[in-house]
Write an enzyme that holds these catalytic residues in place. Structure first.
Site, PDB file in Angstrom:
ATOM      1  N   ASP A   1       0.532  -1.518   0.001  1.00  0.00           N
ATOM      2  CA  ASP A   1      -0.013   0.435   0.243  1.00  0.00           C
ATOM      3  C   ASP A   1       0.664   1.572  -0.251  1.00  0.00           C
ATOM      4  O   ASP A   1       0.201   2.339   0.611  1.00  0.00           O
ATOM      5  CB  ASP A   1      -0.903  -0.222   1.426  1.00  0.00           C
ATOM      6  CG  ASP A   1      -2.037  -1.192   1.217  1.00  0.00           C
ATOM      7  OD1 ASP A   1      -1.397  -2.275   0.037  1.00  0.00           O
ATOM      8  OD2 ASP A   1      -2.868  -0.987   2.168  1.00  0.00           O
TER       9      ASP A   1
ATOM     10  N   ASP B   1      -4.754  -0.480  -2.632  1.00  0.00           N
ATOM     11  CA  ASP B   1      -6.148  -0.633  -1.291  1.00  0.00           C
ATOM     12  C   ASP B   1      -6.970  -0.051  -2.903  1.00  0.00           C
ATOM     13  O   ASP B   1      -5.969   0.947  -3.070  1.00  0.00           O
ATOM     14  CB  ASP B   1      -6.194   0.594   0.483  1.00  0.00           C
ATOM     15  CG  ASP B   1      -7.098  -0.056   1.361  1.00  0.00           C
ATOM     16  OD1 ASP B   1      -7.115  -1.111   0.882  1.00  0.00           O
ATOM     17  OD2 ASP B   1      -6.716   0.507   2.419  1.00  0.00           O
TER      18      ASP B   1
ATOM     19  N   HIS C   1     -11.490   0.862  -2.679  1.00  0.00           N
ATOM     20  CA  HIS C   1     -11.962   1.109  -2.138  1.00  0.00           C
ATOM     21  C   HIS C   1     -13.279   1.572  -3.173  1.00  0.00           C
ATOM     22  O   HIS C   1     -12.733   2.179  -4.258  1.00  0.00           O
ATOM     23  CB  HIS C   1     -11.785   1.816  -0.752  1.00  0.00           C
ATOM     24  CG  HIS C   1     -11.352   1.359   0.266  1.00  0.00           C
ATOM     25  ND1 HIS C   1     -11.690  -0.327   0.474  1.00  0.00           N
ATOM     26  CD2 HIS C   1     -10.307   1.868   0.775  1.00  0.00           C
ATOM     27  CE1 HIS C   1     -11.242  -0.476   1.370  1.00  0.00           C
ATOM     28  NE2 HIS C   1     -10.311   0.828   1.481  1.00  0.00           N
TER      29      HIS C   1
ATOM     30  N   HIS D   1     -15.722   0.146   6.743  1.00  0.00           N
ATOM     31  CA  HIS D   1     -14.208   1.192   7.066  1.00  0.00           C
ATOM     32  C   HIS D   1     -14.268   2.305   6.718  1.00  0.00           C
ATOM     33  O   HIS D   1     -13.198   2.759   6.891  1.00  0.00           O
ATOM     34  CB  HIS D   1     -13.792   0.428   5.694  1.00  0.00           C
ATOM     35  CG  HIS D   1     -12.766   0.326   5.371  1.00  0.00           C
ATOM     36  ND1 HIS D   1     -11.876   0.088   6.319  1.00  0.00           N
ATOM     37  CD2 HIS D   1     -11.651   0.534   4.213  1.00  0.00           C
ATOM     38  CE1 HIS D   1     -10.375  -0.121   6.203  1.00  0.00           C
ATOM     39  NE2 HIS D   1     -10.328   0.789   4.943  1.00  0.00           N
TER      40      HIS D   1
ATOM     41  N   HIS E   1     -10.370   7.072   1.692  1.00  0.00           N
ATOM     42  CA  HIS E   1      -9.158   6.378   0.931  1.00  0.00           C
ATOM     43  C   HIS E   1      -9.413   5.598   0.030  1.00  0.00           C
ATOM     44  O   HIS E   1      -9.980   4.840  -0.039  1.00  0.00           O
ATOM     45  CB  HIS E   1      -8.402   6.222   2.454  1.00  0.00           C
ATOM     46  CG  HIS E   1      -8.985   4.989   2.986  1.00  0.00           C
ATOM     47  ND1 HIS E   1      -9.437   5.064   3.852  1.00  0.00           N
ATOM     48  CD2 HIS E   1      -7.837   3.976   2.370  1.00  0.00           C
ATOM     49  CE1 HIS E   1      -9.197   3.750   4.153  1.00  0.00           C
ATOM     50  NE2 HIS E   1      -8.632   3.023   3.854  1.00  0.00           N
TER      51      HIS E   1
ATOM     52  N   LYS F   1      -6.871  -4.720  -3.750  1.00  0.00           N
ATOM     53  CA  LYS F   1      -7.801  -5.056  -2.137  1.00  0.00           C
ATOM     54  C   LYS F   1      -8.738  -4.462  -1.598  1.00  0.00           C
ATOM     55  O   LYS F   1      -8.322  -3.823  -1.741  1.00  0.00           O
ATOM     56  CB  LYS F   1      -7.724  -6.108  -1.041  1.00  0.00           C
ATOM     57  CG  LYS F   1      -5.654  -4.504  -0.399  1.00  0.00           C
ATOM     58  CD  LYS F   1      -4.927  -5.119   0.317  1.00  0.00           C
ATOM     59  CE  LYS F   1      -4.351  -4.245   0.963  1.00  0.00           C
ATOM     60  NZ  LYS F   1      -5.043  -3.070   2.479  1.00  0.00           N
TER      61      LYS F   1
ATOM     62  N   CYS G   1      -1.840  -2.529   7.713  1.00  0.00           N
ATOM     63  CA  CYS G   1      -1.228  -3.824   6.229  1.00  0.00           C
ATOM     64  C   CYS G   1      -0.365  -4.135   6.494  1.00  0.00           C
ATOM     65  O   CYS G   1      -0.581  -5.554   6.112  1.00  0.00           O
ATOM     66  CB  CYS G   1      -1.779  -3.144   5.733  1.00  0.00           C
ATOM     67  SG  CYS G   1      -3.471  -2.331   5.231  1.00  0.00           S
TER      68      CYS G   1
HETATM   69 ZN   LIG Z   1      -8.989   0.871   3.308  1.00  0.00          ZN
END
Ligand SMILES: [Zn+2]
Length: 198
Positions: A8, A50, A52, A61, A77, A102, A144
């Protein structure tokens, strides 16, 4: 076969991002320098992002109604396709072999919760490449990086965290996270130690 996991290293997790971690930009720069200085160290380099959804709260989240608690809920984020979700510009993406995404619509701390661009899981890709050893670097040490290192240990591979190439949300929880992964069986070492070309 030895793999590097770069966790990340994204704009939203570095200084100026919506969830910026102090030292994040330095990690981006130093991981690039480390890989350039050790070109034969890894058979394969994985990097996670990440990634999203831009709508909804991604399974609780994203904090939407209450302020974020910075434990389970976070400011928005790394929304897919936005600059915040991009790799930090100082991470040289030409050094990455496998890109993992992810967190689509849900929280996902570990790289093992993600998939490749072809839809393979991280574990499937590791098996395909017969990876036995994994080094972990990136952001954030206490979330993470921690989750990815613990999951890697669960797969019974040899795991090391390169402690000068990680950055955490908070100092105390970062120290605890490194202690936890060490107790779980990982080596926590400086990146200058234990490399093939030492
Ligand atoms: Zn996240």
């Amino acid at each position: 076969m030895r793999a590097l996991f770069i966790i990340d290293v994204q704009n939203d997790f570095t200084e100026g991002g919506s969830l910026g971690v102090n030292g994040g930009a330095a990690v981006a720069r130093q991981v690039t320098e480390f890989l350039r200085a050790n070109p034969n160290e890894y058979d394969v380099v994985f990097a996670s992002r990440d990634w999203h959804d831009g709508t909804g709260d991604n399974g609780g989240h994203f904090a939407t109604t209450e302020p974020p608690d910075y434990i389970l809920t976070w400011p928005a984020h790394c929304v897919a396709g936005t600059p915040g979700a991009d790799y930090h510009p100082e991470l040289d993406t030409s050094l990455i072999d496998v890109n993992i995404r992810k967190g689509q619509g849900k929280p996902a701390y570990s790289i093992f919760e993600g998939t490749t661009e072809d839809g393979e899981t991280t574990e499937e890709k590791l098996e395909e490449l017969a990876v036995t050893d994994i080094d972990v670097v990136g952001i954030a040490t206490d979330y993470c990086v921690r989750a990815s290192a613990l999951d890697a240990l669960e797969t019974h591979r040899r795991v090391r965290v390169l402690r000068d190439l990680v950055a955490g949300v908070a100092a105390d929880s970062s120290v605890s996270a490194l202690r936890e992964v060490e107790l779980a069986g990982a080596a926590v070492i400086p990146s200058t130690e234990g490399m093939k070309n030492d």
